[in-house]
Write a protein that holds these residues in place. Structure first.
Motif, PDB file in Angstrom:
ATOM      1  N   GLY A  81       0.766  -1.191   0.000  1.00 15.32           N
ATOM      2  CA  GLY A  81      -0.081  -0.045   0.037  1.00 15.32           C
ATOM      3  C   GLY A  81       0.593   1.482   0.139  1.00 15.32           C
ATOM      4  N   ASP A  82       2.138   1.377  -0.226  1.00 17.19           N
ATOM      5  CA  ASP A  82       2.854   2.137  -0.375  1.00 17.19           C
ATOM      6  C   ASP A  82       2.835   3.114  -1.751  1.00 17.19           C
ATOM      7  N   TYR A  83       2.345   4.230  -1.497  1.00 14.59           N
ATOM      8  CA  TYR A  83       2.466   5.123  -2.896  1.00 14.59           C
ATOM      9  C   TYR A  83       3.686   5.759  -3.313  1.00 14.59           C
ATOM     10  N   LYS A  84       4.574   5.815  -2.320  1.00 11.74           N
ATOM     11  CA  LYS A  84       5.597   6.387  -2.882  1.00 11.74           C
ATOM     12  C   LYS A  84       6.900   5.365  -3.544  1.00 11.74           C
ATOM     13  N   THR A  85       6.681   4.026  -3.282  1.00 13.61           N
ATOM     14  CA  THR A  85       7.810   3.070  -3.450  1.00 13.61           C
ATOM     15  C   THR A  85       7.983   3.098  -5.148  1.00 13.61           C
ATOM     16  N   ILE A  86       9.417   2.792  -5.302  1.00 10.10           N
ATOM     17  CA  ILE A  86       9.751   2.307  -6.607  1.00 10.10           C
ATOM     18  C   ILE A  86      10.491   1.190  -6.495  1.00 10.10           C
ATOM     19  N   ASN A  87      10.242   0.181  -7.054  1.00  3.64           N
ATOM     20  CA  ASN A  87      11.186  -1.071  -6.977  1.00  3.64           C
ATOM     21  C   ASN A  87      12.610  -1.146  -7.549  1.00  3.64           C
ATOM     22  N   ASP A  88      13.133  -2.038  -7.510  1.00 13.05           N
ATOM     23  CA  ASP A  88      14.333  -2.286  -8.352  1.00 13.05           C
ATOM     24  C   ASP A  88      14.309  -2.233  -9.762  1.00 13.05           C
ATOM     25  N   TYR A  89      13.283  -2.567 -10.383  1.00 10.25           N
ATOM     26  CA  TYR A  89      13.061  -2.887 -11.823  1.00 10.25           C
ATOM     27  C   TYR A  89      12.143  -1.397 -12.285  1.00 10.25           C
ATOM     28  N   GLY A  90      12.112  -0.543 -11.322  1.00  8.09           N
ATOM     29  CA  GLY A  90      11.498   0.951 -11.867  1.00  8.09           C
ATOM     30  C   GLY A  90       9.950   0.961 -11.831  1.00  8.09           C
ATOM     31  N   TYR A  91       9.217  -0.015 -11.271  1.00  6.96           N
ATOM     32  CA  TYR A  91       7.926  -0.048 -11.117  1.00  6.96           C
ATOM     33  C   TYR A  91       7.456   0.704  -9.814  1.00  6.96           C
ATOM     34  N   LEU A  92       6.166   1.594 -10.130  1.00 11.87           N
ATOM     35  CA  LEU A  92       6.113   2.717  -9.415  1.00 11.87           C
ATOM     36  C   LEU A  92       4.807   2.666  -8.588  1.00 11.87           C
ATOM     37  N   GLY A  93       4.934   3.168  -7.411  1.00 11.80           N
ATOM     38  CA  GLY A  93       3.670   3.241  -6.517  1.00 11.80           C
ATOM     39  C   GLY A  93       2.902   2.028  -5.963  1.00 11.80           C
ATOM     40  N   LYS A  94       2.001   2.401  -5.371  1.00 14.28           N
ATOM     41  CA  LYS A  94       1.230   1.364  -4.668  1.00 14.28           C
ATOM     42  C   LYS A  94       0.852   0.044  -5.571  1.00 14.28           C
ATOM     43  N   TYR A  95       0.624   0.442  -6.875  1.00 17.59           N
ATOM     44  CA  TYR A  95       0.137  -0.769  -7.654  1.00 17.59           C
ATOM     45  C   TYR A  95       1.548  -1.275  -8.624  1.00 17.59           C
ATOM     46  N   GLN A  96       2.604  -0.516  -8.456  1.00 15.82           N
ATOM     47  CA  GLN A  96       3.636  -1.086  -9.252  1.00 15.82           C
ATOM     48  C   GLN A  96       3.562  -1.017 -10.685  1.00 15.82           C
ATOM     49  N   PHE A  97       3.316   0.157 -11.124  1.00 16.36           N
ATOM     50  CA  PHE A  97       3.028   0.387 -12.571  1.00 16.36           C
ATOM     51  C   PHE A  97       4.407   0.603 -13.251  1.00 16.36           C
ATOM     52  N   GLY A  98       4.332  -0.091 -14.532  1.00 16.52           N
ATOM     53  CA  GLY A  98       5.675   0.515 -15.412  1.00 16.52           C
ATOM     54  C   GLY A  98       5.084   1.877 -15.927  1.00 16.52           C
ATOM     55  N   LYS A  99       6.231   2.367 -16.529  1.00 22.57           N
ATOM     56  CA  LYS A  99       6.023   3.382 -17.218  1.00 22.57           C
ATOM     57  C   LYS A  99       5.251   3.629 -18.529  1.00 22.57           C
ATOM     58  N   GLY A 100       5.553   2.360 -19.241  1.00 21.31           N
ATOM     59  CA  GLY A 100       4.834   1.997 -20.602  1.00 21.31           C
ATOM     60  C   GLY A 100       3.437   2.001 -20.321  1.00 21.31           C
ATOM     61  N   THR A 101       2.999   1.332 -19.206  1.00 23.36           N
ATOM     62  CA  THR A 101       1.519   1.031 -18.916  1.00 23.36           C
ATOM     63  C   THR A 101       0.921   2.384 -18.781  1.00 23.36           C
ATOM     64  N   LEU A 102       1.687   3.139 -17.790  1.00 30.19           N
ATOM     65  CA  LEU A 102       1.246   4.458 -17.415  1.00 30.19           C
ATOM     66  C   LEU A 102       0.885   5.448 -18.715  1.00 30.19           C
ATOM     67  N   GLU A 103       1.765   5.476 -19.822  1.00 28.37           N
ATOM     68  CA  GLU A 103       1.562   6.098 -20.930  1.00 28.37           C
ATOM     69  C   GLU A 103       0.421   5.778 -21.573  1.00 28.37           C
ATOM     70  N   LEU A 104       0.194   4.526 -21.747  1.00 27.70           N
ATOM     71  CA  LEU A 104      -1.104   3.862 -22.453  1.00 27.70           C
ATOM     72  C   LEU A 104      -2.374   4.514 -21.873  1.00 27.70           C
ATOM     73  N   ILE A 105      -2.391   5.006 -20.596  1.00 24.04           N
ATOM     74  CA  ILE A 105      -3.486   5.556 -20.056  1.00 24.04           C
ATOM     75  C   ILE A 105      -3.513   7.039 -19.814  1.00 24.04           C
ATOM     76  N   GLY A 106      -2.451   7.601 -20.494  1.00 22.83           N
ATOM     77  CA  GLY A 106      -2.335   8.943 -20.497  1.00 22.83           C
ATOM     78  C   GLY A 106      -1.548   9.758 -19.464  1.00 22.83           C
ATOM     79  N   ILE A 107      -0.679   9.035 -18.763  1.00 21.78           N
ATOM     80  CA  ILE A 107       0.205   9.593 -17.808  1.00 21.78           C
ATOM     81  C   ILE A 107       1.515   9.537 -18.123  1.00 21.78           C
ATOM     82  N   TYR A 108       2.457  10.824 -18.135  1.00 24.54           N
ATOM     83  CA  TYR A 108       3.517  10.938 -18.605  1.00 24.54           C
ATOM     84  C   TYR A 108       4.653  11.273 -17.381  1.00 24.54           C
ATOM     85  N   ASP A 109       3.957  12.100 -16.576  1.00 24.55           N
ATOM     86  CA  ASP A 109       4.731  12.595 -15.446  1.00 24.55           C
ATOM     87  C   ASP A 109       4.877  11.745 -14.254  1.00 24.55           C
TER      88      ASP A 109
END
Length: 216
Positions: A81-109
């Motif tokens: 449940g940690d919103y701030k975390t970044i794992n060793d592979y660069g996955y982000l936030g509480k749900y561990q999103f990859g940058k590519g997936t975020l871009e698919l739904i319109g998130i670039y920052d």
């Protein structure tokens, strides 16, 4: 040795068995529930007496198998449940999103994403919505079937798609489990199918091109 006399206050019972903490003693009006005339003779060390504070009771909702329960269970598995975390592979936030997936739904920052729980929650829904649209035929075909000893459910499919991507889940289902997938930590589609089975994800509506922003 003389006993240390401590006076305790009795709190009223609220309807529905719900207890709430108060920000101040004045707000709680504890004077109305004084135990001055009661014989409460307890032996307590001075150190413990000094540490006695107002109770801070957290009331947690019973999430059960709802959509809210589903996303919170996934979030806990991914990052506790940690919103701030970044794992060793660069996955982000509480749900561990990859940058590519975020871009698919319109998130670039990604920094804005990490700093915004609201954006992360919206991203989880949007990604689930997109995955449900991609996998809707497979959901119709395979829900209720048993693959590799695990009953297929819609929530299990959506959780597995969050882990592996909808394409990998489609291959897994259509090969009846022969084409397996595991992430960098060894977590498999089967694991997520089983762990997140049976949640009610009807709240998620399939959408081909969902987009997310802070203003949406």
């Amino acid at each position: 040795m003389r006993k240390k006399i401590v006076k305790f206050s009795i709190l009223p019972v609220f309807a529905g068995s719900m207890l709430f903490s108060f920000s101040t003693k004045e707000a709680a009006k504890l004077e109305a529930f004084s135990t001055a005339n009661l014989d409460l003779d307890y032996t307590v060390s001075p150190e413990i007496v000094n540490e006695i504070k107002e109770p801070q009771i957290i009331v947690s909702p019973r999430l059960g198998k709802s959509y809210l329960g589903f996303k919170e269970a996934v979030g806990f598995k991914e990052s506790r449940g940690d919103y701030k975390t970044i794992n060793d592979y660069g996955y982000l936030g509480k749900y561990q999103f990859g940058k590519g997936t975020l871009e698919l739904i319109g998130i670039y920052d990604t920094q804005e994403f990490l700093n915004s729980p609201e954006l992360q929650e919206a991203a989880f829904y949007a990604n689930a919505s997109r995955n449900k649209w991609i996998l809707k035929r497979d959901i119709d075909r395979f829900v209720g079937k048993v693959i590799n000893g695990v009953e297929v459910t819609e929530s299990g499919i959506l959780a597995a798609a969050h882990l592996a991507g909808p394409g990998s889940v489609k291959k897994y289902l259509r090969s009846w489990g022969a084409q397996a997938f595991s992430d960098a930590f060894g977590t498999t589609i089967k694991t997520y199918m089983k762990r997140f089975s049976g949640y009610d994800t009807s709240f998620v509506k399939p959408e081909r091109l969902p987009r997310v922003s802070l203003n949406s």
